[in-house]
Design an enzyme around this catalytic site. Structure first.
Site, mmCIF file in Angstrom:
data_model
loop_
_atom_site.group_PDB
_atom_site.id
_atom_site.type_symbol
_atom_site.label_atom_id
_atom_site.label_comp_id
_atom_site.label_asym_id
_atom_site.label_seq_id
_atom_site.Cartn_x
_atom_site.Cartn_y
_atom_site.Cartn_z
ATOM 1 N N LYS A 186 0.839 -1.293 -0.006
ATOM 2 C CA LYS A 186 0.046 0.034 0.085
ATOM 3 C C LYS A 186 1.145 1.129 -0.057
ATOM 4 C CE LYS A 186 -1.622 2.579 2.996
ATOM 5 N NZ LYS A 186 -1.591 4.077 2.289
ATOM 6 N N GLU A 262 9.801 1.370 10.502
ATOM 7 C CA GLU A 262 10.683 2.348 10.690
ATOM 8 C C GLU A 262 9.775 3.705 10.692
ATOM 9 O OE1 GLU A 262 13.817 2.372 9.756
ATOM 10 O OE2 GLU A 262 14.145 0.295 9.338
ATOM 11 N N CYS A 296 12.987 11.413 7.349
ATOM 12 C CA CYS A 296 12.943 10.940 8.684
ATOM 13 C C CYS A 296 14.505 11.058 9.230
ATOM 14 C CB CYS A 296 12.816 9.213 8.623
ATOM 15 S SG CYS A 296 13.540 8.379 7.644
ATOM 16 N N GLU A 392 9.110 16.734 15.244
ATOM 17 C CA GLU A 392 9.842 16.481 14.188
ATOM 18 C C GLU A 392 9.242 17.423 12.966
ATOM 19 O OE1 GLU A 392 8.586 12.578 12.182
ATOM 20 O OE2 GLU A 392 10.210 12.411 11.244
HETATM 21 P P1 NAD Z 1 2.210 8.482 7.884
HETATM 22 O O1 NAD Z 1 2.337 7.514 9.111
HETATM 23 O O2 NAD Z 1 1.050 9.377 7.836
HETATM 24 O O3 NAD Z 1 1.961 7.218 6.605
HETATM 25 C C1 NAD Z 1 2.602 6.256 6.064
HETATM 26 C C2 NAD Z 1 1.884 5.510 5.540
HETATM 27 O O4 NAD Z 1 0.925 4.826 6.471
HETATM 28 C C3 NAD Z 1 1.376 5.807 4.457
HETATM 29 O O5 NAD Z 1 1.160 4.945 3.400
HETATM 30 C C4 NAD Z 1 -0.498 6.190 5.176
HETATM 31 O O6 NAD Z 1 -1.202 6.128 3.817
HETATM 32 C C5 NAD Z 1 -0.666 5.045 5.941
HETATM 33 N N1 NAD Z 1 -1.326 5.342 6.822
HETATM 34 C C6 NAD Z 1 -1.831 6.647 7.350
HETATM 35 N N2 NAD Z 1 -2.606 6.255 8.481
HETATM 36 C C7 NAD Z 1 -2.660 4.799 8.584
HETATM 37 C C8 NAD Z 1 -3.681 4.291 9.452
HETATM 38 N N3 NAD Z 1 -4.432 4.517 10.173
HETATM 39 N N4 NAD Z 1 -3.608 2.749 9.118
HETATM 40 C C9 NAD Z 1 -2.735 2.086 8.209
HETATM 41 N N5 NAD Z 1 -2.110 2.930 7.503
HETATM 42 C C10 NAD Z 1 -2.107 4.435 7.593
HETATM 43 O O7 NAD Z 1 3.652 9.077 7.594
HETATM 44 P P2 NAD Z 1 3.863 9.862 6.238
HETATM 45 O O8 NAD Z 1 3.383 11.422 6.781
HETATM 46 O O9 NAD Z 1 3.589 9.445 4.943
HETATM 47 O O10 NAD Z 1 5.492 10.092 6.493
HETATM 48 C C11 NAD Z 1 6.276 10.971 7.185
HETATM 49 C C12 NAD Z 1 6.342 10.107 8.540
HETATM 50 O O11 NAD Z 1 7.367 8.912 8.080
HETATM 51 C C13 NAD Z 1 7.455 10.946 9.306
HETATM 52 O O12 NAD Z 1 7.383 10.593 10.699
HETATM 53 C C14 NAD Z 1 9.062 10.290 9.041
HETATM 54 O O13 NAD Z 1 9.983 10.454 10.017
HETATM 55 C C15 NAD Z 1 8.579 8.917 8.775
HETATM 56 N N6 NAD Z 1 9.351 8.145 8.040
HETATM 57 C C16 NAD Z 1 10.234 7.178 8.567
HETATM 58 C C17 NAD Z 1 11.155 6.549 7.792
HETATM 59 C C18 NAD Z 1 12.264 5.470 8.423
HETATM 60 O O14 NAD Z 1 12.866 4.864 7.677
HETATM 61 N N7 NAD Z 1 12.665 5.477 9.802
HETATM 62 C C19 NAD Z 1 11.583 6.729 6.416
HETATM 63 C C20 NAD Z 1 10.712 7.697 5.774
HETATM 64 C C21 NAD Z 1 9.564 8.351 6.666
#
Ligand code: NAD
Length: 490
Positions: A186, A262, A296, A392
């Protein structure tokens, strides 16, 4: 396309890279679709099939059907498909970078770097697929011989964010396929097109139908819950915010699903009094402004020793003022818009509150005064208690705190529940090593502004995650150990 030519954001790019966006792979018309926006213009790029419960179940049906034969496919055959996909990604790099820049907004230079980085996960796991060894040993009692094998976990559900739409997908798909798992993926709602393009390349490279199933959706919660409730799904690998990761970990508890997480970061960037200031500024520009600060691993808070703070602020400020901000359609631009208007407004409000708490804006770059753009900004005199240091930022804002005493510095740096990346610039390498090992983080860049590398185990401590991606460790996340205890007659 060469590096200097502007990317073309036109429908024929979609025709070349992405199959019909309003259809499911079986040719069925989608009952619903959702729009994908260009963050630079806020115009619709495409509408994409919107997966619900029915599509979630169909994807698992397909992955479960393909599992037995994919798990039995020889490591060499799996490896060659990954290697061919690496080569296809290189051949299509210009188009892929344009697609990433279009739906994510990042500068075209950042998008090209992402394609190169993302492709490397296919090359690396093509190599790891054929080196998945086990162990053979005599039990200490002498009564048995033990053979340790690694078996694929099973159907893996992969959930990826929008900030690196290619690399966060390939960093999971590569090891999952190398291990013999089949996949349901997804992508983020904001950036589904890149994932669809990568799936198409894997198919062109010979990946059998059903091994990888991409389901874009505007209803993430429903889709992922459906997967986690399905007894055939044995693995969740999630990249995204700590908040959503926590919610999904709770759901994995019900069926004891193997989970890799992650999550968010709050990386400190430390400069000691004996550091090479010019090198630290070059590293800071990468650690902070790569991807417009939407990473991140982005440096989130700068701790600069008092003795070098004036020189660091002057040089860092000048470099920030020189940044060229604007849409990715112009290859001269180094920073694009934030992902959407909410993200832009959140960063703006965070900076306003930092200023109310005593910080001062010392330098900034000009940015288009519209849509989702936010000017790169340097904040000085930031009080150690300011909210911006504990949040963040996910945008092009660099807050600076000065320090004098090392124990106080370490206490401030580790006063967070997050521990993904950290950066450290120091002259004396012995001291640098000691300081680096005192920081609670999964990755520390020492005299470097970037830590990501497919051959290194990427991941965080504390609430930044569980497990590692990349390297040998990344493959183990998709494998279960099984041992055979053998009677070994003498
Ligand atoms: P997010 O948590 O909002 O979304 C991540 C994914 O989860 C997306 O596909 C989103 O559609 C999905 N999602 C959102 N709500 C959900 C739910 N209730 N149930 C299931 N899936 C759901 O994060 P984002 O805004 O897309 O990305 C930014 C965040 O990701 C930041 O906190 C960043 O630090 C983190 N990030 C971490 C890494 C790492 O390797 N540690 C890498 C990239 C980004």
């Amino acid at each position: 396309m060469n590096d200097a030519s502007p990317p073309t954001f036109t429908p024929d790019l979609l025709d070349r890279l992405v199959s019909e966006t309003g259809l499911w792979p079986d040719g069925r018309a989608a009952a619903a679709t959702f729009p994908v926006f260009d963050p630079a213009t806020e115009e619709v790029i495409a509408t994409v099939a919107d997966g619900g419960v029915e599509e979630a179940v169909a994807a698992v049906d397909s992955a479960a059907r393909a599992f037995a034969s994919w798990a039995q496919t020889s490591p060499r055959a799996r490896s060659e498909i990954l290697r061919r996909t690496f080569e296809l990604m290189q051949a299509e790099a210009g188009d892929l970078a344009a697609l990433i820049a279009w739906e994510n907004g990042k500068a075209i230079g950042d998008a090209r770097s992402e394609v190169a980085y993302a492709a490397e996960f296919f090359r690396w796991y093509a190599e790891e697929a054929v080196r998945s060894d086990g162990r053979f040993e005599q039990a200490p009692s002498g009564a048995a011989r033990t053979v340790v094998l690694h078996r694929p976990v099973g159907v893996a559900a992969l959930v990826t964010p929008w900030n690196f739409p290619a690399a966060m997908a390939t960093r999971k798909i590569g090891p999952a396929l190398a291990a013999g798992c089949t996949v349901v993926l997804k992508p983020a709602r904001e950036t589904p097109l890149t994932a669809l393009a990568i799936a198409r390349l894997l198919s062109r490279a010979g990946l059998p139908d059903g091994v990888l199933n991409v389901v874009p959706t505007s209803k993430s919660g429903v889709l992922v819950s459906t997967w986690l409730e399905d007894a055939r799904v044995r693995k969740l690998s999630f990249t995204g915010s700590t908040e959503v990761g926590r919610t999904l970990l709770r759901q994995t508890a019900d069926r004891i699903v193997n989970a890799s997480m992650e999550l968010g970061g709050n990386a400190p960037f430390i400069v000691t009094e004996d550091a090479d200031v010019a090198a630290a500024v070059r590293g800071a520009m990468i650690a902070k402004f790569r991807n417009g600060g939407q990473a991140c691993t982005a440096a989130n808070r700068f701790y600069v020793h008092e003795a070098v703070a004036p020189a660091f602020i002057e040089q860092f400020g000048a470099a920030i003022q020189a940044l060229r901000v604007g849409p990715a359609s112009d290859p001269a631009h180094e920073i694009g818009p934030l992902i959407n208007r909410t993200a832009r407004n959140d960063v703006g409000a965070l900076v306003d509150r930092a200023v109310a708490q005593g910080a001062r804006i010392s330098h900034w770059a000009a940015a288009p005064d519209r849509g989702c753009f936010y000017p790169p900004t340097l904040l000085i005199d930031v009080p150690p208690s300011a909210e911006i240091l504990a949040t963040e930022i996910f945008g092009p804002v660099a807050p600076i705190v000065t320090w004098e005493s090392e124990p106080d510095l370490i206490a401030q740096v580790n006063d967070t529940e997050l521990g993904l990346a950290a950066y450290l610039y120091a002259g004396d390498l012995g001291r640098a090593r000691w300081l680096a090992q005192s920081i609670d983080a999964g990755m520390v860049g020492v005299n470097r502004g970037i830590v990501s590398d497919p051959s290194a185990p990427f991941g965080g401590v504390k609430q930044s995650g569980l497990g590692r991606e990349g390297a040998r460790e990344g493959l183990l996340e998709y494998q279960e150990a099984q041992y055979l205890s053998l009677d070994w007659p003498s």
